[in-house]
Motif scaffolding. Structure first.
Motif, PDB file in Angstrom:
ATOM      1  N   LYS A   4      -6.201   6.324  -6.111  1.00  0.00           N
ATOM      2  CA  LYS A   4      -5.319   7.467  -5.842  1.00  0.00           C
ATOM      3  C   LYS A   4      -4.422   7.180  -4.641  1.00  0.00           C
ATOM      4  O   LYS A   4      -3.221   7.471  -4.666  1.00  0.00           O
ATOM      5  N   LYS A   5      -5.007   6.617  -3.588  1.00  0.00           N
ATOM      6  CA  LYS A   5      -4.223   6.293  -2.391  1.00  0.00           C
ATOM      7  C   LYS A   5      -3.162   5.241  -2.690  1.00  0.00           C
ATOM      8  O   LYS A   5      -2.014   5.367  -2.252  1.00  0.00           O
ATOM      9  N   ASN A   6      -3.542   4.216  -3.447  1.00  0.00           N
ATOM     10  CA  ASN A   6      -2.581   3.168  -3.791  1.00  0.00           C
ATOM     11  C   ASN A   6      -1.482   3.700  -4.697  1.00  0.00           C
ATOM     12  O   ASN A   6      -0.317   3.329  -4.536  1.00  0.00           O
ATOM     13  N   LEU A   7      -1.836   4.567  -5.636  1.00  0.00           N
ATOM     14  CA  LEU A   7      -0.833   5.165  -6.503  1.00  0.00           C
ATOM     15  C   LEU A   7       0.164   5.973  -5.673  1.00  0.00           C
ATOM     16  O   LEU A   7       1.381   5.857  -5.855  1.00  0.00           O
ATOM     17  N   GLN A   8      -0.332   6.762  -4.746  1.00  0.00           N
ATOM     18  CA  GLN A   8       0.545   7.568  -3.887  1.00  0.00           C
ATOM     19  C   GLN A   8       1.466   6.678  -3.057  1.00  0.00           C
ATOM     20  O   GLN A   8       2.664   6.947  -2.935  1.00  0.00           O
ATOM     21  N   LYS A   9       0.916   5.611  -2.495  1.00  0.00           N
ATOM     22  CA  LYS A   9       1.707   4.680  -1.680  1.00  0.00           C
ATOM     23  C   LYS A   9       2.824   4.054  -2.507  1.00  0.00           C
ATOM     24  O   LYS A   9       3.980   4.005  -2.072  1.00  0.00           O
ATOM     25  N   HIS A  10       2.518   3.617  -3.718  1.00  0.00           N
ATOM     26  CA  HIS A  10       3.529   2.969  -4.554  1.00  0.00           C
ATOM     27  C   HIS A  10       4.534   3.976  -5.100  1.00  0.00           C
ATOM     28  O   HIS A  10       5.712   3.638  -5.275  1.00  0.00           O
ATOM     29  N   ARG A  11       4.121   5.209  -5.341  1.00  0.00           N
ATOM     30  CA  ARG A  11       5.075   6.243  -5.761  1.00  0.00           C
ATOM     31  C   ARG A  11       6.073   6.535  -4.651  1.00  0.00           C
ATOM     32  O   ARG A  11       7.267   6.697  -4.904  1.00  0.00           O
ATOM     33  N   GLU A  12       5.577   6.623  -3.424  1.00  0.00           N
ATOM     34  CA  GLU A  12       6.477   6.863  -2.289  1.00  0.00           C
ATOM     35  C   GLU A  12       7.464   5.719  -2.133  1.00  0.00           C
ATOM     36  O   GLU A  12       8.661   5.940  -1.899  1.00  0.00           O
ATOM     37  N   ARG A  13       6.980   4.497  -2.299  1.00  0.00           N
ATOM     38  CA  ARG A  13       7.856   3.329  -2.190  1.00  0.00           C
ATOM     39  C   ARG A  13       8.876   3.320  -3.321  1.00  0.00           C
ATOM     40  O   ARG A  13      10.051   3.007  -3.108  1.00  0.00           O
ATOM     41  N   GLN A  14       8.444   3.694  -4.521  1.00  0.00           N
ATOM     42  CA  GLN A  14       9.356   3.756  -5.652  1.00  0.00           C
ATOM     43  C   GLN A  14      10.452   4.799  -5.408  1.00  0.00           C
ATOM     44  O   GLN A  14      11.616   4.578  -5.736  1.00  0.00           O
ATOM     45  N   THR A  15      10.087   5.906  -4.788  1.00  0.00           N
ATOM     46  CA  THR A  15      11.074   6.932  -4.455  1.00  0.00           C
ATOM     47  C   THR A  15      12.113   6.395  -3.476  1.00  0.00           C
ATOM     48  O   THR A  15      13.309   6.673  -3.609  1.00  0.00           O
TER      49      THR A  15
END
Length: 122
Positions: A101-112
């Motif tokens: 979950k933490k990694n998904l959130q981190k990569h979503r923020e980076r994708q944004t």
């Protein structure tokens, strides 16, 4: 600022007043950065001394210097989002659910960040 304050008390010049205003703004930015870090554990990256440390700044520079590598990094980031989304659906990874979950959130923020940079340049 203390030395400049003494000059402003005795013989103020427009240059000294402008310099004092600039120093005050930087001082307030530094205080704001420290307050945000103290409250949340994250930097705002607004102060001139640390703005170059933000991920957005680094990605913007990469886009200017090497657009091909920028797009490759964006594709990798999008792949990471897909991967971690599928990990969360995988029943055999229940023990790693929190880190996924933490990694998904981190990569979503980076994708944004990537998408914002691309939208601003179009």
């Amino acid at each position: 600022m203390v030395e400049l304050d003494k000059k402003l008390d005795s013989k103020p010049t427009s240059r000294d007043v402008a310099r004092m205003a600039e120093l005050r703004i930087r001082n307030l930015q530094a205080f704001s950065e420290l307050q945000t870090f103290n409250d949340s554990g994250k930097w705002k990256y607004k102060h001139p001394l640390i703005i170059h440390m933000s991920e957005r700044f680094q990605l913007e520079e990469l886009m200017k210097r090497n657009p091909e590598r920028f797009l490759k990094e964006y594709a990798n980031c999008a792949s990471n989002v897909k991967r971690y989304r599928s990990y969360l659906k995988n029943k055999s990874r229940t023990d790693k659910r929190e880190s996924d979950k933490k990694n998904l959130q981190k990569h979503r923020e980076r994708q944004t960040i990537f998408e914002n940079i691309l939208n601003e340049n179009n």
